[in-house]
Scaffold this motif. Structure first.
Motif, mmCIF file in Angstrom:
data_model
loop_
_atom_site.group_PDB
_atom_site.id
_atom_site.type_symbol
_atom_site.label_atom_id
_atom_site.label_comp_id
_atom_site.label_asym_id
_atom_site.label_seq_id
_atom_site.Cartn_x
_atom_site.Cartn_y
_atom_site.Cartn_z
ATOM 1 N N ILE A 10 6.010 9.229 15.197
ATOM 2 C CA ILE A 10 4.498 9.152 15.735
ATOM 3 C C ILE A 10 3.733 8.963 14.436
ATOM 4 O O ILE A 10 2.640 8.094 14.283
ATOM 5 C CB ILE A 10 4.200 9.786 16.780
ATOM 6 C CG1 ILE A 10 5.043 9.864 17.887
ATOM 7 C CG2 ILE A 10 2.726 10.027 17.012
ATOM 8 C CD1 ILE A 10 4.693 11.109 18.796
ATOM 9 N N LEU A 11 3.850 9.966 13.527
ATOM 10 C CA LEU A 11 2.917 9.968 12.516
ATOM 11 C C LEU A 11 3.244 8.669 11.532
ATOM 12 O O LEU A 11 2.292 8.177 10.869
ATOM 13 C CB LEU A 11 3.151 11.231 11.750
ATOM 14 C CG LEU A 11 2.271 11.634 10.367
ATOM 15 C CD1 LEU A 11 0.890 11.485 10.668
ATOM 16 C CD2 LEU A 11 2.528 12.804 9.811
ATOM 17 N N ASN A 12 4.610 8.547 11.299
ATOM 18 C CA ASN A 12 4.707 7.326 10.184
ATOM 19 C C ASN A 12 4.188 6.029 10.810
ATOM 20 O O ASN A 12 3.942 5.066 10.199
ATOM 21 C CB ASN A 12 6.119 7.401 10.032
ATOM 22 C CG ASN A 12 6.693 6.639 8.560
ATOM 23 O OD1 ASN A 12 5.822 6.822 7.769
ATOM 24 N ND2 ASN A 12 7.546 6.096 8.830
ATOM 25 N N ARG A 13 4.255 5.886 11.991
ATOM 26 C CA ARG A 13 3.691 4.452 12.902
ATOM 27 C C ARG A 13 2.345 4.624 12.321
ATOM 28 O O ARG A 13 1.614 3.483 12.077
ATOM 29 C CB ARG A 13 3.946 4.701 14.332
ATOM 30 C CG ARG A 13 3.581 3.350 15.115
ATOM 31 C CD ARG A 13 3.478 3.535 16.317
ATOM 32 N NE ARG A 13 5.005 3.800 16.661
ATOM 33 C CZ ARG A 13 5.479 4.412 17.861
ATOM 34 N NH1 ARG A 13 4.579 4.674 19.050
ATOM 35 N NH2 ARG A 13 6.660 4.504 18.086
ATOM 36 N N ASP A 14 1.342 5.647 12.527
ATOM 37 C CA ASP A 14 -0.067 5.412 11.963
ATOM 38 C C ASP A 14 -0.128 5.559 10.335
ATOM 39 O O ASP A 14 -0.965 4.802 10.104
ATOM 40 C CB ASP A 14 -0.690 6.931 12.634
ATOM 41 C CG ASP A 14 -2.024 7.025 11.957
ATOM 42 O OD1 ASP A 14 -2.935 6.069 12.548
ATOM 43 O OD2 ASP A 14 -2.543 7.880 11.070
ATOM 44 N N MET A 15 0.826 5.970 9.888
ATOM 45 C CA MET A 15 0.514 5.817 8.413
ATOM 46 C C MET A 15 0.927 4.454 7.979
ATOM 47 O O MET A 15 0.531 3.879 7.007
ATOM 48 C CB MET A 15 1.640 6.733 7.534
ATOM 49 C CG MET A 15 1.379 8.241 7.698
ATOM 50 S SD MET A 15 2.427 9.266 7.383
ATOM 51 C CE MET A 15 2.577 8.933 5.405
ATOM 52 N N HIS A 16 2.135 3.561 8.637
ATOM 53 C CA HIS A 16 2.237 2.229 8.481
ATOM 54 C C HIS A 16 0.823 1.404 8.772
ATOM 55 O O HIS A 16 0.691 0.511 7.879
ATOM 56 C CB HIS A 16 3.589 1.776 9.372
ATOM 57 C CG HIS A 16 3.899 0.417 8.928
ATOM 58 N ND1 HIS A 16 3.479 -0.693 9.515
ATOM 59 C CD2 HIS A 16 4.824 0.153 8.384
ATOM 60 C CE1 HIS A 16 4.001 -1.916 9.002
ATOM 61 N NE2 HIS A 16 4.931 -1.229 8.495
ATOM 62 N N ALA A 17 0.142 1.793 9.785
ATOM 63 C CA ALA A 17 -0.989 1.001 10.236
ATOM 64 C C ALA A 17 -2.053 1.137 9.135
ATOM 65 O O ALA A 17 -2.871 0.369 8.675
ATOM 66 C CB ALA A 17 -1.685 1.542 11.459
#
Length: 275
Positions: free
Chosen positions: A182-189
């Motif tokens: 979940i966190l890495n998805r936001d970091m990717h954005a």
């Protein structure tokens, strides 16, 4: 509460063995995992507040590496020496061989979740640094139901009460993976995701160092460990010191040789040169 309720239907001593083993697992967790998470928290908050997403990513990766570098060998040592460690700490008075066997099996199963526990703590701090406290709570609720389901399944296996401990370890591991995704998805954005290459390199070095640790444990235990009078406290201390100390030294030596900074920086003079 759920663990105790289920354990109350098992053999006498199941509840106390879970309690004693979980308290014992909290020692390395408090010393290593909590320290890693708390040391990273201020840097994570500052990086997010200043919009430095690359620094946030680097700090989080460093936290991952610290947890893996420090906790993986602890997991191996805890599982390997579960019985002598529990015996050394608890076996006296009314604590008999049956209690020792039950507590040692639960301790070994709880120890398998140490890495997951440490990374969950780190990731909760990472979400808090982003002012997001709702996501960790939602994931924790899901993890709770997963834990209950695993409890009901694993308690029916030959592990019995230790299955409850294993369910906790599996749940912490899954919990950590879900929070990371979940966190890495936001970091990717935000243009600064954690990619597999960030962790595969350190993980391979930790794996090789751990192999050296296990090899020394096996060799020393085979040579002298099993000859010691383990039921006696002196024998347990000597076995842990000889095999455990030799294995830990091998882990540190190989990790430093491979250039793992989290370990190499602990050696005298290495931290200053690495700066």
């Amino acid at each position: 509460i759920v663990d105790r309720t289920i354990a109350s239907f098992l053999a006498p001593g199941s509840i106390s063995s879970l309690y004693y083993s979980f308290r014992l697992v909290h020692l390395p967790y408090a010393i290593l995992a909590l320290a890693a998470g708390r040391s990273a928290a201020p840097a994570l908050a500052e990086s997010h507040a200043l919009g430095r997403h690359g620094e946030f990513r680097s700090t989080l990766v460093s936290g991952y590496r610290m947890n893996l570098s420090y906790l993986v060998p602890v997991v191996i040592l805890s599982v390997w020496f579960a019985r002598p460690v529990v015996g050394l700490v608890y076996q006296r008075g009314a604590f008999d061989e049956t209690d020792l066997a039950m507590t040692a099996s639960a301790f070994a199963m709880y120890s398998l979740g140490l890495v997951g526990m440490g990374i969950v703590f780190l990731l909760v701090r990472a979400f808090a640094a982003r002012l997001d406290t709702k996501t960790p709570v939602k994931v924790s609720v899901v993890a709770f139901f997963l834990n209950v389901a695993l409890n009901l399944i694993l308690v029916r296996t030959p592990l019995k009460h230790a299955g409850l401990a294993l369910a906790t370890s599996i749940t912490f591991t899954v919990h950590a993976v879900v929070l990371h995704v979940i966190l890495n998805r936001d970091m990717h954005a935000r243009g600064a995701p954690i990619v597999p290459a960030d962790l595969l390199g350190p993980a391979s070095k930790i794996a090789l160092s751990s192999a050296a640790l296990v090899a020394v444990l096996w060799l020393v235990d085979r040579a002298i460990g099993m000859r010691l009078a383990e039921p006696q406290a002196v024998g347990r201390v000597l076995r842990i010191a000889a095999a455990g100390g030799g294995g830990a030294a091998a882990y540190v030596a190989v990790a430093a040789l491979l250039g793992l900074p989290e370990i190499g920086g602990l050696l005298p003079g290495r931290g200053r040169r690495s700066k």
